[in-house]
Design a protein around this motif. Structure first.
Motif, mmCIF file in Angstrom:
data_model
loop_
_atom_site.group_PDB
_atom_site.id
_atom_site.type_symbol
_atom_site.label_atom_id
_atom_site.label_comp_id
_atom_site.label_asym_id
_atom_site.label_seq_id
_atom_site.Cartn_x
_atom_site.Cartn_y
_atom_site.Cartn_z
ATOM 1 N N VAL A 1 -8.981 48.151 -10.288
ATOM 2 C CA VAL A 1 -10.360 47.983 -10.777
ATOM 3 C C VAL A 1 -10.193 48.089 -12.063
ATOM 4 C CG1 VAL A 1 -12.417 49.388 -11.224
ATOM 5 C CG2 VAL A 1 -11.238 49.582 -9.093
ATOM 6 N N PRO A 2 -10.700 46.780 -12.701
ATOM 7 C CA PRO A 2 -10.795 46.595 -14.180
ATOM 8 C C PRO A 2 -11.589 47.505 -15.056
ATOM 9 C CG PRO A 2 -12.044 44.832 -13.334
ATOM 10 C CD PRO A 2 -11.444 45.583 -12.047
ATOM 11 N N GLY A 3 -11.638 47.655 -16.324
ATOM 12 C CA GLY A 3 -12.423 48.458 -17.309
ATOM 13 C C GLY A 3 -13.400 47.633 -17.503
ATOM 14 N N ALA A 4 -13.474 46.340 -17.367
ATOM 15 C CA ALA A 4 -14.719 45.478 -17.586
ATOM 16 C C ALA A 4 -14.254 44.118 -16.873
ATOM 17 C CB ALA A 4 -14.691 45.303 -19.110
ATOM 18 N N VAL A 5 -15.437 43.561 -16.417
ATOM 19 C CA VAL A 5 -15.153 42.093 -15.902
ATOM 20 C C VAL A 5 -16.076 41.001 -16.571
ATOM 21 C CG1 VAL A 5 -15.666 40.725 -13.805
ATOM 22 C CG2 VAL A 5 -15.297 43.090 -13.531
ATOM 23 N N ILE A 6 -14.956 40.098 -17.242
ATOM 24 C CA ILE A 6 -15.864 38.955 -18.261
ATOM 25 C C ILE A 6 -16.158 37.914 -17.493
ATOM 26 C CG2 ILE A 6 -15.414 37.981 -20.225
ATOM 27 C CD1 ILE A 6 -15.447 40.910 -20.449
ATOM 28 N N VAL A 7 -17.404 37.369 -17.427
ATOM 29 C CA VAL A 7 -17.667 36.398 -16.295
ATOM 30 C C VAL A 7 -18.278 35.156 -17.075
ATOM 31 C CG1 VAL A 7 -19.133 36.119 -14.346
ATOM 32 C CG2 VAL A 7 -18.286 38.362 -15.055
ATOM 33 N N PRO A 8 -17.813 33.920 -16.591
ATOM 34 C CA PRO A 8 -18.466 32.529 -17.093
ATOM 35 C C PRO A 8 -19.743 32.241 -16.295
ATOM 36 C CG PRO A 8 -16.831 32.236 -15.472
ATOM 37 C CD PRO A 8 -16.872 33.600 -15.479
ATOM 38 N N GLY A 9 -20.444 31.373 -16.908
ATOM 39 C CA GLY A 9 -21.567 31.012 -16.270
ATOM 40 C C GLY A 9 -22.145 29.676 -16.744
ATOM 41 N N LEU A 10 -23.112 29.093 -16.182
ATOM 42 C CA LEU A 10 -23.842 27.786 -16.746
ATOM 43 C C LEU A 10 -24.976 28.389 -17.526
ATOM 44 C CD1 LEU A 10 -23.432 25.342 -13.795
ATOM 45 C CD2 LEU A 10 -22.646 24.893 -16.169
ATOM 46 N N ALA A 11 -25.877 29.436 -16.977
ATOM 47 C CA ALA A 11 -26.757 29.979 -17.661
ATOM 48 C C ALA A 11 -26.957 31.525 -17.595
ATOM 49 C CB ALA A 11 -28.125 29.404 -17.397
ATOM 50 N N PHE A 12 -27.546 32.262 -18.535
ATOM 51 C CA PHE A 12 -27.767 33.655 -18.246
ATOM 52 C C PHE A 12 -29.279 33.835 -19.008
ATOM 53 C CE2 PHE A 12 -23.282 33.012 -19.315
ATOM 54 C CZ PHE A 12 -22.512 33.830 -18.248
ATOM 55 N N ASP A 13 -29.703 35.121 -18.517
ATOM 56 C CA ASP A 13 -31.154 35.563 -19.221
ATOM 57 C C ASP A 13 -30.879 36.926 -19.497
ATOM 58 O OD1 ASP A 13 -31.554 37.400 -17.044
ATOM 59 O OD2 ASP A 13 -32.631 35.922 -15.966
ATOM 60 N N ARG A 14 -31.704 37.268 -20.473
ATOM 61 C CA ARG A 14 -31.405 38.837 -21.181
ATOM 62 C C ARG A 14 -31.620 40.087 -20.194
ATOM 63 N NH1 ARG A 14 -33.340 34.891 -24.679
ATOM 64 N NH2 ARG A 14 -32.558 34.815 -26.806
ATOM 65 N N THR A 15 -32.082 39.740 -18.871
ATOM 66 C CA THR A 15 -32.211 40.911 -17.935
ATOM 67 C C THR A 15 -30.813 40.913 -17.246
ATOM 68 O OG1 THR A 15 -33.501 39.491 -16.435
ATOM 69 C CG2 THR A 15 -34.834 40.723 -18.145
ATOM 70 N N GLY A 16 -29.708 40.101 -17.516
ATOM 71 C CA GLY A 16 -28.745 40.249 -16.666
ATOM 72 C C GLY A 16 -28.352 39.165 -15.524
ATOM 73 N N LEU B 1 -26.503 32.278 -13.700
ATOM 74 C CA LEU B 1 -26.414 30.934 -12.972
ATOM 75 C C LEU B 1 -24.946 30.670 -12.895
ATOM 76 C CD1 LEU B 1 -27.865 28.699 -11.325
ATOM 77 C CD2 LEU B 1 -28.030 27.539 -13.465
ATOM 78 N N GLY B 2 -24.232 30.723 -11.929
ATOM 79 C CA GLY B 2 -22.892 29.998 -11.634
ATOM 80 C C GLY B 2 -22.929 28.733 -10.992
ATOM 81 N N TYR B 3 -21.640 28.267 -10.595
ATOM 82 C CA TYR B 3 -21.497 27.033 -10.224
ATOM 83 C C TYR B 3 -21.923 26.543 -8.777
ATOM 84 C CZ TYR B 3 -19.326 26.894 -14.560
ATOM 85 O OH TYR B 3 -18.779 26.836 -16.138
ATOM 86 N N GLY B 4 -22.173 27.736 -8.056
ATOM 87 C CA GLY B 4 -22.539 27.749 -6.635
ATOM 88 C C GLY B 4 -21.414 27.848 -5.569
ATOM 89 N N ALA B 5 -20.242 27.993 -6.060
ATOM 90 C CA ALA B 5 -19.292 28.367 -5.091
ATOM 91 C C ALA B 5 -19.224 29.804 -4.716
ATOM 92 C CB ALA B 5 -17.930 28.136 -5.583
ATOM 93 N N GLY B 6 -19.870 30.862 -5.445
ATOM 94 C CA GLY B 6 -19.949 32.105 -4.784
ATOM 95 C C GLY B 6 -18.846 33.088 -5.114
ATOM 96 N N TYR B 7 -17.632 32.683 -6.063
ATOM 97 C CA TYR B 7 -16.640 33.628 -6.192
ATOM 98 C C TYR B 7 -16.812 34.840 -6.866
ATOM 99 C CZ TYR B 7 -13.441 29.580 -5.046
ATOM 100 O OH TYR B 7 -12.547 28.534 -4.123
#
Length: 213
Positions: A123-138, A141-147
């Protein structure tokens, strides 16, 4: 409503990928250094000892400055490898760039001969995630593969088995990737914060994390 939101995703993916690709290499480098520095300060202030962080692909925000900061500051660093089932990720510890090799989709992945598996209970202390788009409420938008959505579910199960709390999920991207609202559905993992080269946006999306952002 869910079907409507799903229908918006392909066009937004196309538009946001084009917007990200339009940034020059120099702009991406400069913004990556700034965003990684901001995130490093956040990790340092909260005393995180281990992180799960993505390896940059094409025009994504480059996490190399963050990873090198982790190595220099004793923060254990786990990165993902796509499994052969095409649905899941396995995490490996890396301690230098020699621990990586070319993998699926052109992404640099852990070299099993040079990296150590983290194991299913990590269990990591934090998960750093990539994406194509984000909004300020969390929203993300990922790439669609669902990983990452499936990893979120697996991590939730691992945390529940240990009676712990979910670590914070942090979206890392350029300010230009922020949108008013990301179309989401019930399977999408939400971010606790979004970090860009300009700011940290705390979404307040989830409670019960192990870390007060």
């Amino acid at each position: 409503m869910v079907d409507q939101m799903k229908g918006l995703k392909p066009e937004l993916r196309k538009a946001m990928k084009a917007k990200r690709d339009a940034l020059s290499a120099a702009e991406r480098d400069q913004r990556s250094v700034a965003a990684c520095g901001r995130l490093a300060q956040l990790l340092e202030s909260t005393g995180v000892s281990a992180v799960f962080v993505y390896i940059q692909l094409r025009s994504e925000l480059d996490t190399s400055p963050l990873i090198e900061w982790c190595w220099s500051n004793g923060v254990a660093t786990a990165v993902p490898c796509c499994e052969s089932d095409g649905r899941t990720m396995a995490l490996y510890w890396i301690r230098s760039w020699d621990g990586l090799m070319p993998g699926a989709y052109g992404i640099r992945e852990p070299n099993p001969a040079a990296a150590t598996p983290c194991g299913n209970t990590f269990v990591p202390g934090a998960v750093i995630v990539p994406g194509l788009a984000f909004d300020r409420t969390g929203g993300r938008l990922g790439y669609g593969a669902g990983y990452y959505d499936r990893y979120y579910d697996a991590l939730q199960a691992a945390v529940a088995a240990e009676g712990g709390a979910m670590p914070p999920w942090i979206g890392l991207g350029y300010e230009a990737q922020l949108v008013e609202q990301v179309p989401t559905d019930g399977h999408d993992a939400y971010m606790d914060a979004i970090v860009t080269e300009q700011a940290i946006y705390r979404s307040g999306r989830r409670s019960g994390t192990t870390w007060s952002l």
